[in-house]
Design a protein around this motif. Sequence first.
Motif, PDB file in Angstrom:
ATOM      1  N   HIS A 214       0.906  -1.408   0.016  1.00  0.00           N
ATOM      2  CA  HIS A 214       0.004  -0.042  -0.089  1.00  0.00           C
ATOM      3  C   HIS A 214       0.992   1.372  -0.004  1.00  0.00           C
ATOM      4  CE1 HIS A 214      -4.596   0.303   0.980  1.00  0.00           C
ATOM      5  NE2 HIS A 214      -4.004   1.360   0.501  1.00  0.00           N
ATOM      6  N   GLY A 215       0.455   2.428  -0.686  1.00  0.00           N
ATOM      7  CA  GLY A 215       1.127   3.409  -0.387  1.00  0.00           C
ATOM      8  C   GLY A 215       0.750   4.343   0.579  1.00  0.00           C
ATOM      9  N   GLU A 216       1.592   4.751   1.547  1.00  0.00           N
ATOM     10  CA  GLU A 216       1.063   5.439   2.779  1.00  0.00           C
ATOM     11  C   GLU A 216       0.264   6.782   2.514  1.00  0.00           C
ATOM     12  OE1 GLU A 216       4.350   4.146   6.088  1.00  0.00           O
ATOM     13  OE2 GLU A 216       4.923   5.803   4.752  1.00  0.00           O
ATOM     14  N   ALA A 217       0.453   7.256   1.401  1.00  0.00           N
ATOM     15  CA  ALA A 217      -0.065   8.704   1.069  1.00  0.00           C
ATOM     16  C   ALA A 217      -1.507   8.555   0.165  1.00  0.00           C
ATOM     17  CB  ALA A 217       0.504   9.774   0.329  1.00  0.00           C
ATOM     18  N   ASP A 218      -1.915   7.139   0.267  1.00  0.00           N
ATOM     19  CA  ASP A 218      -3.048   7.013  -0.958  1.00  0.00           C
ATOM     20  C   ASP A 218      -4.430   7.436   0.018  1.00  0.00           C
ATOM     21  OD1 ASP A 218      -5.045   5.692  -2.168  1.00  0.00           O
ATOM     22  OD2 ASP A 218      -4.244   3.694  -2.064  1.00  0.00           O
ATOM     23  N   LYS A 219      -4.998   8.470  -0.710  1.00  0.00           N
ATOM     24  CA  LYS A 219      -6.410   9.148  -0.205  1.00  0.00           C
ATOM     25  C   LYS A 219      -7.602   8.201  -0.784  1.00  0.00           C
ATOM     26  CE  LYS A 219      -3.794  13.612   0.233  1.00  0.00           C
ATOM     27  NZ  LYS A 219      -2.705  13.051  -0.029  1.00  0.00           N
ATOM     28  N   ILE A 220      -7.441   7.852  -1.892  1.00  0.00           N
ATOM     29  CA  ILE A 220      -8.493   7.111  -2.550  1.00  0.00           C
ATOM     30  C   ILE A 220      -8.880   5.606  -1.779  1.00  0.00           C
ATOM     31  CG2 ILE A 220      -9.159   5.601  -4.674  1.00  0.00           C
ATOM     32  CD1 ILE A 220      -7.633   7.602  -6.079  1.00  0.00           C
ATOM     33  N   VAL A 221      -7.969   4.894  -1.604  1.00  0.00           N
ATOM     34  CA  VAL A 221      -8.241   3.840  -0.527  1.00  0.00           C
ATOM     35  C   VAL A 221      -7.065   3.880   0.486  1.00  0.00           C
ATOM     36  CG1 VAL A 221      -8.266   1.294  -0.150  1.00  0.00           C
ATOM     37  CG2 VAL A 221      -8.991   2.404  -2.456  1.00  0.00           C
ATOM     38  N   PRO A 222      -7.181   4.566   1.649  1.00  0.00           N
ATOM     39  CA  PRO A 222      -6.502   4.802   2.622  1.00  0.00           C
ATOM     40  C   PRO A 222      -5.885   3.433   3.192  1.00  0.00           C
ATOM     41  CG  PRO A 222      -8.195   6.186   3.104  1.00  0.00           C
ATOM     42  CD  PRO A 222      -8.565   5.153   1.891  1.00  0.00           C
ATOM     43  N   PRO A 223      -4.554   3.640   3.845  1.00  0.00           N
ATOM     44  CA  PRO A 223      -4.011   2.380   4.145  1.00  0.00           C
ATOM     45  C   PRO A 223      -4.209   1.735   5.549  1.00  0.00           C
ATOM     46  CG  PRO A 223      -2.180   3.870   4.444  1.00  0.00           C
ATOM     47  CD  PRO A 223      -3.947   4.704   3.751  1.00  0.00           C
ATOM     48  N   ASP A 224      -5.250   2.141   6.078  1.00  0.00           N
ATOM     49  CA  ASP A 224      -5.785   1.898   7.493  1.00  0.00           C
ATOM     50  C   ASP A 224      -5.957   0.555   7.652  1.00  0.00           C
ATOM     51  OD1 ASP A 224      -6.174   4.876   6.791  1.00  0.00           O
ATOM     52  OD2 ASP A 224      -6.732   4.875   8.984  1.00  0.00           O
ATOM     53  N   PHE A 225      -6.760  -0.062   6.519  1.00  0.00           N
ATOM     54  CA  PHE A 225      -7.034  -1.449   6.860  1.00  0.00           C
ATOM     55  C   PHE A 225      -5.921  -2.351   6.637  1.00  0.00           C
ATOM     56  CE2 PHE A 225      -7.915  -5.546   4.517  1.00  0.00           C
ATOM     57  CZ  PHE A 225      -8.689  -5.908   5.258  1.00  0.00           C
ATOM     58  N   SER A 226      -5.007  -2.076   5.631  1.00  0.00           N
ATOM     59  CA  SER A 226      -3.689  -2.869   5.456  1.00  0.00           C
ATOM     60  C   SER A 226      -2.810  -2.722   6.730  1.00  0.00           C
ATOM     61  CB  SER A 226      -2.881  -2.280   4.285  1.00  0.00           C
ATOM     62  OG  SER A 226      -3.548  -2.370   3.153  1.00  0.00           O
ATOM     63  N   LYS A 227      -2.656  -1.544   7.260  1.00  0.00           N
ATOM     64  CA  LYS A 227      -2.078  -1.523   8.785  1.00  0.00           C
ATOM     65  C   LYS A 227      -2.646  -2.273  10.014  1.00  0.00           C
ATOM     66  CE  LYS A 227      -1.326   2.929   8.376  1.00  0.00           C
ATOM     67  NZ  LYS A 227      -0.784   4.453   8.698  1.00  0.00           N
ATOM     68  N   ALA A 228      -3.964  -2.455   9.736  1.00  0.00           N
ATOM     69  CA  ALA A 228      -4.676  -3.306  10.902  1.00  0.00           C
ATOM     70  C   ALA A 228      -4.728  -4.505  10.648  1.00  0.00           C
ATOM     71  CB  ALA A 228      -6.098  -2.555  11.170  1.00  0.00           C
ATOM     72  N   ILE A 229      -4.925  -5.067   9.395  1.00  0.00           N
ATOM     73  CA  ILE A 229      -5.270  -6.645   9.155  1.00  0.00           C
ATOM     74  C   ILE A 229      -4.036  -7.336   9.203  1.00  0.00           C
ATOM     75  CG2 ILE A 229      -4.886  -6.503   6.629  1.00  0.00           C
ATOM     76  CD1 ILE A 229      -7.406  -8.656   8.776  1.00  0.00           C
ATOM     77  N   VAL A 230      -2.920  -7.002   9.008  1.00  0.00           N
ATOM     78  CA  VAL A 230      -1.521  -7.785   8.912  1.00  0.00           C
ATOM     79  C   VAL A 230      -1.189  -8.101  10.331  1.00  0.00           C
ATOM     80  CG1 VAL A 230       0.877  -7.660   8.438  1.00  0.00           C
ATOM     81  CG2 VAL A 230      -0.955  -7.115   6.625  1.00  0.00           C
ATOM     82  N   PRO A 231      -1.134  -7.033  11.361  1.00  0.00           N
ATOM     83  CA  PRO A 231      -0.917  -7.195  12.880  1.00  0.00           C
ATOM     84  C   PRO A 231      -1.973  -8.227  13.498  1.00  0.00           C
ATOM     85  CG  PRO A 231      -0.606  -4.956  12.301  1.00  0.00           C
ATOM     86  CD  PRO A 231      -1.392  -5.657  11.116  1.00  0.00           C
ATOM     87  N   ALA A 232      -3.289  -8.071  12.898  1.00  0.00           N
ATOM     88  CA  ALA A 232      -4.289  -9.048  13.443  1.00  0.00           C
ATOM     89  C   ALA A 232      -4.000 -10.422  13.173  1.00  0.00           C
ATOM     90  CB  ALA A 232      -5.712  -8.355  12.974  1.00  0.00           C
ATOM     91  N   ILE A 233      -3.694 -10.619  11.728  1.00  0.00           N
ATOM     92  CA  ILE A 233      -3.226 -12.126  11.330  1.00  0.00           C
ATOM     93  C   ILE A 233      -2.160 -12.545  12.194  1.00  0.00           C
ATOM     94  CG2 ILE A 233      -2.267 -13.166   9.202  1.00  0.00           C
ATOM     95  CD1 ILE A 233      -3.975 -11.241   7.473  1.00  0.00           C
ATOM     96  N   ASN A 234      -1.167 -11.710  12.173  1.00  0.00           N
ATOM     97  CA  ASN A 234       0.158 -12.110  12.815  1.00  0.00           C
ATOM     98  C   ASN A 234      -0.184 -12.410  14.668  1.00  0.00           C
ATOM     99  OD1 ASN A 234       1.724 -12.374  10.419  1.00  0.00           O
ATOM    100  ND2 ASN A 234       2.210 -10.292  10.820  1.00  0.00           N
ATOM    101  N   ALA A 235      -1.277 -11.840  15.041  1.00  0.00           N
ATOM    102  CA  ALA A 235      -1.508 -12.093  16.350  1.00  0.00           C
ATOM    103  C   ALA A 235      -1.930 -13.537  16.633  1.00  0.00           C
ATOM    104  CB  ALA A 235      -2.424 -11.201  16.880  1.00  0.00           C
ATOM    105  N   LEU A 236      -2.619 -14.086  15.515  1.00  0.00           N
ATOM    106  CA  LEU A 236      -2.994 -15.630  15.465  1.00  0.00           C
ATOM    107  C   LEU A 236      -1.993 -16.603  15.575  1.00  0.00           C
ATOM    108  CD1 LEU A 236      -6.370 -15.130  13.415  1.00  0.00           C
ATOM    109  CD2 LEU A 236      -6.116 -14.947  15.945  1.00  0.00           C
ATOM    110  N   ASN A 237      -0.772 -16.077  15.363  1.00  0.00           N
ATOM    111  CA  ASN A 237       0.309 -16.795  15.068  1.00  0.00           C
ATOM    112  C   ASN A 237       0.404 -17.993  13.943  1.00  0.00           C
ATOM    113  OD1 ASN A 237       2.111 -15.886  17.347  1.00  0.00           O
ATOM    114  ND2 ASN A 237       0.425 -17.026  18.686  1.00  0.00           N
TER     115      ASN A 237
END
Length: 288
Positions: A214-237
């Motif tokens: 994801h691009g950090e400056a993406d205003k069309i589809v902000p990267p918030d979901f990308s930054k949230a889903i990956v840690p959530a996945i990895n929290a499940l080991n």
Amino acid sequence: MKNTMVNVLAAALILLGCSKDPIQQISPEPETSNPADTATNNKPTPDTGGTHKAMLLGSDAAPYGYYVYTPSSYKKDGPAFPLLIFLHGAGETGNSKTSPAELEKVLVNGPPNMIKNKTWAPTHPMIVVSPQCHEGWWDRDHVRQFIKFISTTYRVDQKRIYLTGLSMGGYGTFDQLNSYDDNQIAAAVPIAGSGIVNALFTQRISKVPIWVFHGEADKIVPPDFSKAIVPAINALNPKVRAKLTLYPGVEHNSWKMTYTGSGMGKEDPAYDPFAMDIYDWMYQYTKP
């Protein structure tokens, strides 16, 4: 215009959260060999330039019109090849059944564009299939049907079916991983996409190796979901750790630098490094 975009994205997010299928229980394992590789040291047969064929909507039983690329050593009765499915963005939708030239839109970005420009040269030759959405948005059932059609119509290594997409295609990639307990995807690379972070989605997606860009400056589809889903996945080991690569200062078009590899060295060092091309990364993984 801003309110319209928000409404479109909100509707897409609602669709992505609608699945009620049981959670998929698989554990992808890294592998390095493939029937299409040569018998000597598992070195792949070089792709000296294959065939890129346009298949108009209605020309066969596929639910979409599509371009299909087969490597130079591909034969109908030969060894099976890995399959890469590419889902385009909203700007490339079209109906090739009524307007055949519309199908050429899928050649604008990603792997089909690289094939067109003769810069497609992955280490391991792949069949590349690029469907064209004619329905306004990627329908999860039609994408699933399409993948099954392609995987049984062409000489496909059933253990190595990979999925990637950009923007609307990134949504479609996430959605496909979230929708079925028996999807055939061995690894996935969504770019500039989004979805919903919830327990069911996170558990499902943790079963498939995934690398999010994801691009950090993406205003069309902000990267918030990308930054949230990956840690959530990895929290499940998960057996395969999810990866997230972000580009500082890059807006919505983060896909060209990802597909071509030109973004290597330009990523945010606080996240996963872009030190391996995505095609070699996907090739490591197979569906059990």
